[in-house]
Write a protein that holds these residues in place. Structure first.
Motif, PDB file in Angstrom:
ATOM      1  N   ASP A   1      18.575   7.030   4.239  1.00  0.00           N
ATOM      2  CA  ASP A   1      18.565   7.364   5.666  1.00  0.00           C
ATOM      3  C   ASP A   1      17.911   6.273   6.510  1.00  0.00           C
ATOM      4  OD1 ASP A   1      16.079   7.810   4.622  1.00  0.00           O
ATOM      5  OD2 ASP A   1      15.731   9.679   5.704  1.00  0.00           O
ATOM      6  N   ASN A   2      18.115   5.000   6.125  1.00  0.00           N
ATOM      7  CA  ASN A   2      17.565   3.841   6.840  1.00  0.00           C
ATOM      8  C   ASN A   2      16.055   3.913   7.003  1.00  0.00           C
ATOM      9  OD1 ASN A   2      19.939   2.437   7.099  1.00  0.00           O
ATOM     10  ND2 ASN A   2      20.457   3.384   9.056  1.00  0.00           N
ATOM     11  N   SER A   3      15.394   4.421   6.003  1.00  0.00           N
ATOM     12  CA  SER A   3      13.938   4.399   5.988  1.00  0.00           C
ATOM     13  C   SER A   3      13.486   3.697   4.714  1.00  0.00           C
ATOM     14  CB  SER A   3      13.368   5.816   6.056  1.00  0.00           C
ATOM     15  OG  SER A   3      13.740   6.536   4.916  1.00  0.00           O
ATOM     16  N   THR A   4      12.208   3.401   4.652  1.00  0.00           N
ATOM     17  CA  THR A   4      11.647   2.663   3.531  1.00  0.00           C
ATOM     18  C   THR A   4      10.441   3.422   3.005  1.00  0.00           C
ATOM     19  OG1 THR A   4      12.311   0.638   4.643  1.00  0.00           O
ATOM     20  CG2 THR A   4      10.755   0.400   2.859  1.00  0.00           C
ATOM     21  N   ILE A   5      10.250   3.386   1.691  1.00  0.00           N
ATOM     22  CA  ILE A   5       9.081   4.000   1.077  1.00  0.00           C
ATOM     23  C   ILE A   5       8.224   2.896   0.471  1.00  0.00           C
ATOM     24  CG2 ILE A   5       8.232   5.578  -0.674  1.00  0.00           C
ATOM     25  CD1 ILE A   5      10.772   7.180  -0.355  1.00  0.00           C
ATOM     26  N   ILE A   6       6.954   2.883   0.837  1.00  0.00           N
ATOM     27  CA  ILE A   6       5.991   1.914   0.307  1.00  0.00           C
ATOM     28  C   ILE A   6       5.091   2.648  -0.668  1.00  0.00           C
ATOM     29  CG2 ILE A   6       4.151   0.299   0.865  1.00  0.00           C
ATOM     30  CD1 ILE A   6       5.320   0.091   3.665  1.00  0.00           C
ATOM     31  N   TYR A   7       5.026   2.152  -1.890  1.00  0.00           N
ATOM     32  CA  TYR A   7       4.177   2.742  -2.928  1.00  0.00           C
ATOM     33  C   TYR A   7       2.919   1.901  -3.087  1.00  0.00           C
ATOM     34  CZ  TYR A   7       8.165   5.585  -4.308  1.00  0.00           C
ATOM     35  OH  TYR A   7       9.195   6.473  -4.316  1.00  0.00           O
TER      36      TYR A   7
ATOM     37  N   SER B   1      -8.293   2.915 -14.048  1.00  0.00           N
ATOM     38  CA  SER B   1      -7.132   3.768 -13.827  1.00  0.00           C
ATOM     39  C   SER B   1      -6.679   3.615 -12.373  1.00  0.00           C
ATOM     40  CB  SER B   1      -7.471   5.225 -14.138  1.00  0.00           C
ATOM     41  OG  SER B   1      -8.481   5.682 -13.261  1.00  0.00           O
ATOM     42  N   TYR B   2      -5.495   4.128 -12.083  1.00  0.00           N
ATOM     43  CA  TYR B   2      -4.924   3.977 -10.756  1.00  0.00           C
ATOM     44  C   TYR B   2      -4.509   5.322 -10.180  1.00  0.00           C
ATOM     45  CZ  TYR B   2      -4.542  -0.987 -11.745  1.00  0.00           C
ATOM     46  OH  TYR B   2      -4.821  -2.285 -12.038  1.00  0.00           O
ATOM     47  N   GLU B   3      -4.556   5.388  -8.874  1.00  0.00           N
ATOM     48  CA  GLU B   3      -4.036   6.536  -8.139  1.00  0.00           C
ATOM     49  C   GLU B   3      -2.845   6.039  -7.333  1.00  0.00           C
ATOM     50  OE1 GLU B   3      -5.373   9.362  -4.417  1.00  0.00           O
ATOM     51  OE2 GLU B   3      -6.858   8.140  -5.424  1.00  0.00           O
ATOM     52  N   GLU B   4      -1.724   6.701  -7.457  1.00  0.00           N
ATOM     53  CA  GLU B   4      -0.519   6.260  -6.757  1.00  0.00           C
ATOM     54  C   GLU B   4      -0.301   7.096  -5.494  1.00  0.00           C
ATOM     55  OE1 GLU B   4       2.879   5.906  -9.218  1.00  0.00           O
ATOM     56  OE2 GLU B   4       1.842   4.627 -10.672  1.00  0.00           O
ATOM     57  N   GLN B   5      -0.052   6.410  -4.398  1.00  0.00           N
ATOM     58  CA  GLN B   5       0.239   7.034  -3.109  1.00  0.00           C
ATOM     59  C   GLN B   5       1.522   6.431  -2.570  1.00  0.00           C
ATOM     60  OE1 GLN B   5      -1.610   9.336  -1.326  1.00  0.00           O
ATOM     61  NE2 GLN B   5      -3.013   9.539  -3.052  1.00  0.00           N
ATOM     62  N   ASN B   6       2.277   7.201  -1.793  1.00  0.00           N
ATOM     63  CA  ASN B   6       3.455   6.632  -1.152  1.00  0.00           C
ATOM     64  C   ASN B   6       3.491   7.017   0.322  1.00  0.00           C
ATOM     65  OD1 ASN B   6       4.085   9.271  -1.470  1.00  0.00           O
ATOM     66  ND2 ASN B   6       6.022   8.961  -2.499  1.00  0.00           N
ATOM     67  N   VAL B   7       4.143   6.145   1.100  1.00  0.00           N
ATOM     68  CA  VAL B   7       4.228   6.307   2.546  1.00  0.00           C
ATOM     69  C   VAL B   7       5.670   6.068   2.951  1.00  0.00           C
ATOM     70  CG1 VAL B   7       3.474   5.381   4.755  1.00  0.00           C
ATOM     71  CG2 VAL B   7       1.883   5.488   2.865  1.00  0.00           C
ATOM     72  N   LYS B   8       6.218   6.954   3.767  1.00  0.00           N
ATOM     73  CA  LYS B   8       7.582   6.783   4.270  1.00  0.00           C
ATOM     74  C   LYS B   8       7.516   6.159   5.659  1.00  0.00           C
ATOM     75  CE  LYS B   8      11.889   9.211   5.025  1.00  0.00           C
ATOM     76  NZ  LYS B   8      12.572  10.506   4.981  1.00  0.00           N
ATOM     77  N   VAL B   9       8.204   5.043   5.824  1.00  0.00           N
ATOM     78  CA  VAL B   9       8.229   4.307   7.087  1.00  0.00           C
ATOM     79  C   VAL B   9       9.622   4.445   7.681  1.00  0.00           C
ATOM     80  CG1 VAL B   9       7.980   2.049   8.141  1.00  0.00           C
ATOM     81  CG2 VAL B   9       6.539   2.674   6.217  1.00  0.00           C
TER      82      VAL B   9
ATOM     83  N   ASP C   1      13.485  -5.009   7.941  1.00  0.00           N
ATOM     84  CA  ASP C   1      12.472  -5.082   9.001  1.00  0.00           C
ATOM     85  C   ASP C   1      11.070  -4.796   8.450  1.00  0.00           C
ATOM     86  OD1 ASP C   1      14.515  -5.630  10.766  1.00  0.00           O
ATOM     87  OD2 ASP C   1      14.736  -3.528  11.362  1.00  0.00           O
ATOM     88  N   THR C   2      10.986  -3.853   7.515  1.00  0.00           N
ATOM     89  CA  THR C   2       9.702  -3.534   6.910  1.00  0.00           C
ATOM     90  C   THR C   2       9.164  -4.722   6.124  1.00  0.00           C
ATOM     91  OG1 THR C   2      10.384  -1.232   6.722  1.00  0.00           O
ATOM     92  CG2 THR C   2       8.498  -1.918   5.408  1.00  0.00           C
ATOM     93  N   LEU C   3      10.025  -5.353   5.334  1.00  0.00           N
ATOM     94  CA  LEU C   3       9.593  -6.523   4.566  1.00  0.00           C
ATOM     95  C   LEU C   3       9.209  -7.682   5.475  1.00  0.00           C
ATOM     96  CD1 LEU C   3      11.981  -6.629   1.520  1.00  0.00           C
ATOM     97  CD2 LEU C   3       9.615  -5.902   1.615  1.00  0.00           C
ATOM     98  N   LYS C   4       9.893  -7.813   6.597  1.00  0.00           N
ATOM     99  CA  LYS C   4       9.570  -8.876   7.547  1.00  0.00           C
ATOM    100  C   LYS C   4       8.152  -8.675   8.096  1.00  0.00           C
ATOM    101  CE  LYS C   4      12.958 -10.064  10.120  1.00  0.00           C
ATOM    102  NZ  LYS C   4      13.988 -10.051  11.186  1.00  0.00           N
ATOM    103  N   ILE C   5       7.807  -7.436   8.437  1.00  0.00           N
ATOM    104  CA  ILE C   5       6.460  -7.139   8.956  1.00  0.00           C
ATOM    105  C   ILE C   5       5.413  -7.367   7.873  1.00  0.00           C
ATOM    106  CG2 ILE C   5       4.957  -5.288   9.766  1.00  0.00           C
ATOM    107  CD1 ILE C   5       7.395  -4.142  11.231  1.00  0.00           C
ATOM    108  N   LEU C   6       5.694  -6.928   6.649  1.00  0.00           N
ATOM    109  CA  LEU C   6       4.727  -7.088   5.554  1.00  0.00           C
ATOM    110  C   LEU C   6       4.505  -8.567   5.222  1.00  0.00           C
ATOM    111  CD1 LEU C   6       5.740  -4.221   3.141  1.00  0.00           C
ATOM    112  CD2 LEU C   6       3.688  -4.351   4.537  1.00  0.00           C
TER     113      LEU C   6
END
Length: 88
Positions: free
Chosen positions: A49-55, A65-73, A79-84
């Motif tokens: 749906d033209n959105s991006t998920i960043i993990y 150990s690690y804790e995994e979180q995700n964010v929907k942009v 465009d997301t990669l360009k900003i990052l």
């Protein structure tokens, strides 16, 4: 001469702002992420749906150990990669 009523007010107690105190944010259309969180980005995936998920992989107890979180942009993948990439 009469002494001042409050002689030590002013510049001595004033806290100077430093770069560490300032909160630097990376702004996306629906969220903002702290700049120091970007070093924990694990993967970036594209949704249909033209959105991006960043993990994120956030280290826990002394990095064992690690804790995994995700964010929907709500922004296209490119465009997301360009900003990052501009931030780093």
């Amino acid at each position: 001469m009469r002494p001042k009523k409050y002689p030590y007010l002013g510049a001595k107690k004033a806290k100077k702002t430093t770069k560490e105190d300032k909160l630097e944010l990376v702004a996306f259309p629906n969220i903002a992420i702290r700049k120091n969180m970007l070093k924990h980005v694990w993967t970036v995936t594209e949704n249909h749906d033209n959105s991006t998920i960043i993990y994120f992989r956030l280290p826990r107890n002394f990095g064992l150990s690690y804790e995994e979180q995700n964010v929907k942009v709500n922004l296209k993948y490119k465009d997301t990669l360009k900003i990052l990439n501009e931030v780093n």
